[in-house]
Design a protein around this motif. Structure first.
Motif, PDB file in Angstrom:
ATOM      1  N   SER A  32      38.728  92.936  47.471  1.00 32.25           N
ATOM      2  CA  SER A  32      39.748  92.072  46.895  1.00 32.25           C
ATOM      3  C   SER A  32      39.827  92.314  45.396  1.00 32.25           C
ATOM      4  O   SER A  32      38.797  92.436  44.736  1.00 32.25           O
ATOM      5  CB  SER A  32      39.397  90.611  47.170  1.00 32.25           C
ATOM      6  N   LYS A  33      41.052  92.377  44.867  1.00 42.55           N
ATOM      7  CA  LYS A  33      41.265  92.511  43.421  1.00 42.55           C
ATOM      8  C   LYS A  33      41.408  91.134  42.810  1.00 42.55           C
ATOM      9  O   LYS A  33      41.983  90.227  43.406  1.00 42.55           O
ATOM     10  CB  LYS A  33      42.526  93.318  43.150  1.00 42.55           C
ATOM     11  N   SER A  34      40.873  90.978  41.598  1.00 42.02           N
ATOM     12  CA  SER A  34      41.006  89.702  40.897  1.00 42.02           C
ATOM     13  C   SER A  34      42.467  89.462  40.543  1.00 42.02           C
ATOM     14  O   SER A  34      43.255  90.413  40.432  1.00 42.02           O
ATOM     15  CB  SER A  34      40.143  89.701  39.630  1.00 42.02           C
ATOM     16  N   TYR A  39      39.041  93.242  37.890  1.00 33.51           N
ATOM     17  CA  TYR A  39      37.849  93.415  38.717  1.00 33.51           C
ATOM     18  C   TYR A  39      38.221  93.656  40.170  1.00 33.51           C
ATOM     19  O   TYR A  39      39.295  93.260  40.627  1.00 33.51           O
ATOM     20  CB  TYR A  39      36.971  92.164  38.656  1.00 33.51           C
ATOM     21  N   VAL A  40      37.286  94.285  40.881  1.00 33.08           N
ATOM     22  CA  VAL A  40      37.395  94.459  42.325  1.00 33.08           C
ATOM     23  C   VAL A  40      36.094  93.957  42.921  1.00 33.08           C
ATOM     24  O   VAL A  40      35.006  94.342  42.480  1.00 33.08           O
ATOM     25  CB  VAL A  40      37.614  95.934  42.716  1.00 33.08           C
ATOM     26  N   TYR A  61      32.992  95.183  40.776  1.00 34.33           N
ATOM     27  CA  TYR A  61      33.243  96.423  40.050  1.00 34.33           C
ATOM     28  C   TYR A  61      34.306  96.207  38.977  1.00 34.33           C
ATOM     29  O   TYR A  61      35.188  95.364  39.123  1.00 34.33           O
ATOM     30  CB  TYR A  61      33.759  97.512  40.998  1.00 34.33           C
ATOM     31  N   ASP A  62      34.235  97.019  37.929  1.00 32.46           N
ATOM     32  CA  ASP A  62      35.301  97.089  36.943  1.00 32.46           C
ATOM     33  C   ASP A  62      36.438  97.880  37.592  1.00 32.46           C
ATOM     34  O   ASP A  62      36.218  98.992  38.077  1.00 32.46           O
ATOM     35  CB  ASP A  62      34.797  97.802  35.684  1.00 32.46           C
ATOM     36  N   ALA A  63      37.636  97.326  37.642  1.00 32.65           N
ATOM     37  CA  ALA A  63      38.755  97.978  38.323  1.00 32.65           C
ATOM     38  C   ALA A  63      39.169  99.282  37.639  1.00 32.65           C
ATOM     39  O   ALA A  63      39.591 100.223  38.307  1.00 32.65           O
ATOM     40  CB  ALA A  63      39.950  97.035  38.407  1.00 32.65           C
ATOM     41  N   ALA A  64      39.032  99.357  36.325  1.00 33.48           N
ATOM     42  CA  ALA A  64      39.476 100.551  35.601  1.00 33.48           C
ATOM     43  C   ALA A  64      38.506 101.718  35.747  1.00 33.48           C
ATOM     44  O   ALA A  64      38.917 102.860  35.922  1.00 33.48           O
ATOM     45  CB  ALA A  64      39.662 100.222  34.127  1.00 33.48           C
ATOM     46  N   THR A  65      37.197 101.426  35.683  1.00 27.53           N
ATOM     47  CA  THR A  65      36.207 102.501  35.691  1.00 27.53           C
ATOM     48  C   THR A  65      35.481 102.663  37.021  1.00 27.53           C
ATOM     49  O   THR A  65      34.873 103.697  37.265  1.00 27.53           O
ATOM     50  CB  THR A  65      35.143 102.254  34.606  1.00 27.53           C
TER      51      THR A  65
END
Length: 120
Positions: A32-34, A39-40, A61-65
């Motif tokens: 799920s994405k915030s 964030y994921v 997780y950090d969505a970008a990295t």
């Protein structure tokens, strides 16, 4: 001295194998994405055992990295990923161990980094 060092290394390897192999056997994952898409969250089954409180792993997780920022092992009868205000909750029960503050604390980041560094 040499035997002690070998014993310590052997114990460390056994510890890492026992504690980290469970993640490699995780299945039935949900992501799920915030709401702000920063964030994921991912939640996977580790051990179902047909009991009332199966074992899950929750990761943030950090969505970008894609870098892992937090990791939790939890037991929940019906897990779900909830984004509430400045928190991520891996279970609807609201147990403190299932909540991650956003942004994650330094402790969460250190534990996640340690977890990734010790994976083989």
């Amino acid at each position: 001295m040499k035997k002690s060092a070998i014993a310590i290394v052997a114990l460390a390897l056994v510890y890492y194998w026992v504690t980290h192999r469970s993640d490699s056997m995780a299945y039935d994952c949900a992501r799920s994405k915030s709401p702000d898409e920063r964030y994921v969250a991912e939640e996977c089954t580790l051990d179902w055992d047909h009991g009332d409180n199966p074992k899950y792993v929750g990761r943030l997780y950090d969505a970008a990295t894609g870098k892992m920022l937090a990791r939790r092992t939890l037991h929940a009868p019906d897990p779900e990923i909830l984004w509430v205000a400045n928190y991520l909750m891996f279970s609807g029960g609201g147990d403190d161990g299932d909540m991650v503050a956003l942004p994650p604390s330094l402790h969460d980041r250190i534990v996640a980094t340690y977890w990734q560094l010790t994976r083989w």
